[in-house]
Motif scaffolding. Sequence first.
Motif, short mmCIF file in Angstrom:
data_model
loop_
_atom_site.label_atom_id
_atom_site.label_comp_id
_atom_site.label_asym_id
_atom_site.label_seq_id
_atom_site.Cartn_x
_atom_site.Cartn_y
_atom_site.Cartn_z
N UNK A 48 8.52 -13.01 4.20
CA UNK A 48 8.68 -14.44 3.60
C UNK A 48 7.32 -15.22 3.57
N UNK A 49 6.78 -14.74 5.13
CA UNK A 49 5.61 -15.73 5.44
C UNK A 49 4.41 -14.83 4.78
N UNK A 50 4.54 -13.60 4.04
CA UNK A 50 3.62 -13.05 3.43
C UNK A 50 3.43 -13.91 1.85
N UNK A 51 4.56 -14.33 1.32
CA UNK A 51 4.53 -14.68 0.11
C UNK A 51 3.59 -16.03 -0.02
N UNK A 52 3.78 -16.82 1.07
CA UNK A 52 2.50 -17.95 0.96
C UNK A 52 1.43 -17.77 2.00
N UNK A 53 1.05 -16.46 2.06
CA UNK A 53 -0.42 -16.06 2.84
C UNK A 53 -0.44 -16.60 4.20
N UNK A 54 0.75 -16.70 4.89
CA UNK A 54 0.45 -17.19 6.23
C UNK A 54 0.47 -15.89 7.17
N UNK A 55 0.87 -14.77 6.52
CA UNK A 55 0.56 -13.36 6.95
C UNK A 55 -0.04 -12.40 5.85
N UNK A 56 -1.19 -11.77 6.14
CA UNK A 56 -1.75 -10.88 5.21
C UNK A 56 -1.25 -9.64 5.10
N UNK A 57 -0.99 -9.24 3.91
CA UNK A 57 -0.30 -7.93 3.81
C UNK A 57 -1.56 -6.78 3.72
N UNK A 58 -1.24 -5.59 4.19
CA UNK A 58 -2.03 -4.57 4.28
C UNK A 58 -2.25 -3.63 3.03
N UNK A 59 -1.04 -3.47 2.52
CA UNK A 59 -0.98 -2.36 1.36
C UNK A 59 -0.10 -2.94 0.40
N UNK A 60 -0.16 -2.57 -0.85
CA UNK A 60 0.75 -3.07 -1.88
C UNK A 60 0.25 -4.01 -2.70
#
Lengths: 254, 335
Positions: A48-60
């Motif tokens: 959920x936090x990846x969706x607003x970029x509070x967390x960065x995703x590593x791949x995909x």
Amino acid sequence: MAGPMVLAEAVHKSYGRLEVLRGIDLEVAPREVMCIVGPSGSGKSTFLRCINHLEKIDAGRLSVDGELVGYREHDGKIYELREREVCRKRAEIGMVFQRFNLFPHMTALGNVVEAPTRVKGEPRAVAEERGRALLARVGLADKVDVYPNQLSGGQQQRVAIARALAMQPKLMLFDEPTSALDPELVGDVLDVMRGLAQDGMTMVVVTHEMGFAREVGDSLVFMDGGVIVESGNPREVLANPQHERTRAFLSKVL
Amino acid sequence: MTVGSDGISGPAGRAAGAGVRPEAIRAIPLRHPWRWVAAVVVLAAAVALVYTFASAPDLKWDAVGQYLFFPRIEEAILVTLELTVLAMVIGIALGVLLAVMRLSVNPVVSTVSWFYIWFFRGTPVLVQIFFWYNIATILPFIRLGIPFTHLQWVGQTNNIVSPFLAAVLGLGLNEAAYMSEVVRAGIISVDHGQTEAAQALGMTRVRVMRRIVLPQAMRVIIPPTGNETISMLKTSSLASIATVAELFYIQEEISNSNFRIVELLIVASIWYLVMTSILTFGQYYVERYFARGSARQLPMTPLQRFRRMLLRSHVAPPLVTADPSAASSITPHSR
């Protein structure tokens, strides 16, 4: 026909050597209410936090309303976005937290008008008028000038929802919005969320409230160990889980 | 209690079932004889101490009274206050900047801040004041110019860095190192969820800091800042080494001519005490202001407490419960 509001393809995320998300694929259509359930540590809040970029995703790849989250694609290359651009995109996505995170030094109305006036540059009068209307909508018309610590948990969470709505988002993210509440206060918050869903808001809800998922959700995703184990219509998944792991989880929470 | 609700047994059961408020407890208060003993001992020691000084044959109390409102002393008090205010303004402004820099994600910026704090906290403030005072001996001219052009401005260091400025620089730059640690502690004390919530609303890092984190950090920052200010008021006496005409310098100058050393030290001490007392009082109100939204009920001001005390002595209720009229006048949103 508009494209999906949220589109995730093989999303991976690690903290050091711990892989929290191990390939998430999902699609949230406009006006859809998606509930994500699963045991703690399954990666649902992280996603959920990846969706607003509070967390960065590593791949995909992860995109909201057709635009990559946190990046810009040009000539087949991916560029990191500037802070200002990340902020502009976050402003279009509302988020509600488990622990409310209201600003304690501002009144309920102050919390609600802070972002519209400071981030969007709306005139104060306009923002306040809409703020009052939003607080009335979540049933707190009489708490406009009250500071958060004088509100109950349920009231605080409803102010938090009003605060997110004040930015007129196109997508709302809920991170276990009722988990920190006394049981008797949960209902008021869920009522507000139900109303939002009826008004056609696109919502992604991480929750343990299976009743809410069954009744309000358009789709349900069960996550465990950083992957989606099972997904589909909430009534079907809850009544007739196909996967062993889902069955074991549901037998404990239902 | 094992008694049933029907009130079969004794008087306790009857009272519990009746639903009326029982009479207030009128117990005989516990005696505290040691408090009296301690009070007598302390009083005796205090009397002895005061008597020793008051009766010191060569201590001229009338000299103390005479110099307490001496015009030169009064002017010196103003200089001390100016020094304190200017040094604290520099210290706080630069301290906030250094604290934010220290927590920056930019490694260059945070390293600069680290070195500043390391250097200015690691050398005595007396040395720093004396350094600025003597800067002209190594840099007689100050040149400000734009490189590779002929635009430049030259000034004589002695004319620019006056003794007063040297003291302000020495005290202020040193204070900034300490203040930055105070501010940093305040910033760290704010829950990270606040930053996340603000970021989720689309606020930039700078705005999150200014609107959300710093105002909340203030509650933690104010008490040690008051402490630093009080400390600065006294540390400003070190400016005497740079021949600044502040309180300590002037009292020494006077006593050098009339040899009333202790008398003038007493005069200076009285004034330092008066000034720090006023600051302590002011700090209380500043703290109260920044407690908005964090305490359900603000602490009472001394005036309110005094009024309450008078009121209580008249009415004397058995239990000290907050009376609603007093409470409502001090809730945070009464403004």
